[in-house]
Design an enzyme around this catalytic site. Structure first.
Site, PDB file in Angstrom:
ATOM      1  CG  LEU A 228      -1.925  -1.099   1.412  1.00  0.00           C
ATOM      2  CD1 LEU A 228      -2.653  -0.966   2.738  1.00  0.00           C
ATOM      3  CD2 LEU A 228      -2.922  -1.101   0.261  1.00  0.00           C
ATOM      4  CG  ASP A 229       0.326   4.428  -2.788  1.00  0.00           C
ATOM      5  OD1 ASP A 229       1.122   3.606  -3.284  1.00  0.00           O
ATOM      6  OD2 ASP A 229      -0.528   5.044  -3.438  1.00  0.00           O
ATOM      7  NE  ARG A 230       5.585   8.467   3.245  1.00  0.00           N
ATOM      8  CZ  ARG A 230       5.292   9.585   3.923  1.00  0.00           C
ATOM      9  NH1 ARG A 230       5.089   9.517   5.229  1.00  0.00           N
ATOM     10  NH2 ARG A 230       5.205  10.742   3.309  1.00  0.00           N
TER      11      ARG A 230
ATOM     12  CB  THR B 124      -2.926   3.944   1.051  1.00  0.00           C
ATOM     13  OG1 THR B 124      -2.794   4.811  -0.072  1.00  0.00           O
ATOM     14  CG2 THR B 124      -4.229   3.174   0.948  1.00  0.00           C
TER      15      THR B 124
END
Length: 605
Positions: free
Chosen positions: A314-316, A318
């Site tokens: 996951l994106d940081r 998110t």
């Protein structure tokens, strides 16, 4: 195979290097003419190099597998020595015999019986001919160096498997302040092998052209402090010329940006997987300036969950459902489902304005603008992707939208929402004024990629919020040519379980038995770079990087730029983005987290 080895050796010799050999097909008793190994032609009385090598092997009775009918390499060595004595092999040709024997013995795991350097008389019985010594592995020997030549050890083998262990988790500790999780500064070794473009250049030249975040005085002071090591030896002269396979270590005083203090909630755990609810602002694995403030390290340090394998990311910024496998087999099995598009991912977000009530499908290709800053945009030259959007609620100002990505491109949901004119409410990248008056709607930006990045960075710099992007001033000053190094003056650390990550660093878990354990010197607060560069010859002193007491957070290192900078801490609100991975479903599992508070229908900011 061995004929090729002998042939290769002979071709490197000067023309006219002669050796008296038996005639082809006539055996040992009929010693014959001269063969020239230096030439490729076949004049009168000469034969080609390949034929010469093959004839030698046939006379020796050694086949292409290095094994003869009469006892293998050890037996063949005796025959070769008798042959040398009968045929009057020259001293230089004797060296060829020894070289061939080393090749043959290495292939069979046996110890060769080398010919004497002086005198080619047939030797007497040797104790090395015993079966026990034949099976013994040859001791490693350094190549004989020319005068003034610097020795470079061969590359170490990387340790396969999981990268991070208890030793790495114990490097430092956390403390909590103002709703933030912070990491006490610690000393850390960045490691890399010499890159191809560095070969033949001095270390000082590499620092001055590719690692310009710090002045050259900094690197000279670091060398005097024993923090720069080349092949595990302290660097005393930055003018040393780098060679292939050179191994460099740079010990730095490392600071990490703060993240939210919200704990990681474990949703499910069994013998195969661990499923967590990741808070926003936490990277999944070490990257860039983050190491201990990552999900991998927090789970290892606080939940004793070690040797985890990343299944997806996951994106940081998110939050939401994140899965880890406990074994390689499970990781491969689920990864196969990912490749076969058998997994379903469901996200929820809060966007600007009134999102259409009907289902919206966006299939615009996405192009990465900057890997370093982490910016993407819609572009025809980008990679194809598809996202399905469904509105869940609207409160008069913002909408809650369910997102169903069918592909997994970087920032896919965020970029598609920006393109549709409904960026995420508090997106620190795609809902900024730097994108222009329409904030990138319809792909209208009106700037080049360089202008866009500059405007985006300047906007965050003015708000003192570069940490939200996960970058620092030092990162921005680094030469763009050094992007594959990942950090100014350091090497990117290995990313766990990422088969696409090209990395020149050894695995984190690799022990260094040959490492010269020279402690890092912690310098006094009154020391300055000029003093270090011109006058001070520093000895070694105790490395305090492993302390976990309160005093450690106040430790100052005069070589550390971060220690001299006072940064504004982000607020916990700044570290939350309204994008959440709600559900992760596969053929054998279905994991779901609670709906976040900001996604409730009656929520008001």
């Amino acid at each position: 195979m061995y004929a090729s080895a002998v042939s290769s050796f002979l071709r490197r010799q000067p023309r006219g290097f002669g050796v008296k050999t038996p005639g082809i097909g006539e055996g040992e008793k009929n010693g014959g003419g001269w063969a020239r190994s230096g030439g490729r032609g076949r004049g009168p009385g000469e034969m080609g190099v390949a034929r010469w090598a093959g004839a030698w092997l046939r006379v020796m009775g050694v086949n292409e597998r290095g094994r003869g009918p009469e006892g293998g390499v050890a037996r063949a060595s005796h025959r070769l020595q008798r042959l040398a004595a009968r045929c009057g092999v020259t001293r230089r040709a004797g060296a060829l015999c020894a070289a061939w024997l080393r090749v043959a013995a290495r292939g069979r795991g046996q110890r060769p019986l080398l010919l004497p350097r002086r005198g080619m008389a047939e030797p007497g019985p040797q104790s090395g001919a015993s079966g026990e010594e034949e099976a013994a592995a040859p001791a490693p020997k350094k190549r004989r160096l020319a005068a003034g030549e610097r020795y470079v050890p061969p590359p170490r083998k990387l340790k396969a498997g999981v990268s991070f262990s208890a030793e790495h988790f114990a490097e430092t500790s956390y403390y909590f302040e103002g709703g933030l999780r912070k990491v006490r500064p610690y000393y850390y070794d960045f490691r890399t092998y010499c890159k191809g473009r560095w070969v033949g250049r001095s270390l000082l030249h590499v620092f001055s052209t590719e690692f310009r975040a710090q002045p050259l005085a900094f690197y000279r002071a670091a060398a005097r402090a024993g923090r720069l090591r080349l092949n595990e030896e302290p660097v005393r002269d930055l003018d040393v010329v780098l060679k292939n396979n050179d191994f460099l270590r740079n010990t730095v005083h490392r600071h990490e940006p703060p993240v939210t203090a919200q704990p990681i909630q474990i949703l499910a755990e069994d013998d195969e997987v661990v499923v967590v609810d990741k808070p926003s602002s936490l990277p999944v694995h070490p990257c860039g300036r983050f190491r201990h403030n990552t999900v991998i390290f927090i789970l290892g340090k606080e939940h004793n969950l070690k040797e985890l394998h990343t299944i997806h990311r996951l994106d940081r910024m998110t939050s939401g459902v994140l899965m880890f496998a406990k074994t390689v087999e499970v990781s491969k099995r689920i990864d196969e489902q990912v490749r076969e598009r058998q997994l379903e991912k469901e996200y929820v977000c809060r966007v600007v304005g009134e999102f259409p009530e009907h289902e919206v499908v966006c299939e615009e290709p996405i192009l990465v603008v900057s890997y370093k800053v982490g910016v993407c945009r819609v572009d025809p030259k980008g990679k194809p992707c598809k996202t399905i959007f469904q509105r869940l609620s609207y409160n008069g100002k913002t909408s809650v939208v369910k997102c169903l990505p069918r592909t997994g491109r970087t920032h896919q949901i965020r970029v598609h929402l920006q393109y549709l004119g409904h960026p995420i409410v508090n997106d620190p990248i795609y809902n900024m004024e730097a994108w222009g008056p329409e904030k990138g709607k319809g792909g209208k930006i009106g700037k080049t990629d360089e202008e866009l990045l500059k405007a985006l960075v300047e906007e965050h710099r003015s708000k003192q919020s570069l940490d939200v992007l996960g970058i620092s001033e030092e990162d921005l000053n680094t030469n763009a040519e050094n992007q594959d190094s990942g950090n100014s003056s350091e090497c990117t650390e290995s990313v766990q379980a990422d088969p696409t990550n090209e990395n020149s660093c050894p695995a984190e878990g690799t022990k260094d038995p040959e490492r010269n354990e020279t402690p890092v010197c912690t310098l006094g607060p009154d020391t300055n770079l000029e003093t270090l560069e011109k006058n001070t010859e520093l000895g070694s002193c105790e490395n305090n990087g492993g302390q976990t007491g309160e005093n450690c957070s106040e430790e100052k290192d005069p070589l550390c730029v971060e220690c001299k900078i006072s940064r504004r801490d982000p607020s916990p609100k700044e570290l939350v983005m309204y994008l959440h991975a709600l559900r992760y479903k596969g053929a054998e599992f279905d994991y779901c987290s609670k709906m976040p508070e900001w996604a409730m229908e009656d929520w008001e900011e």
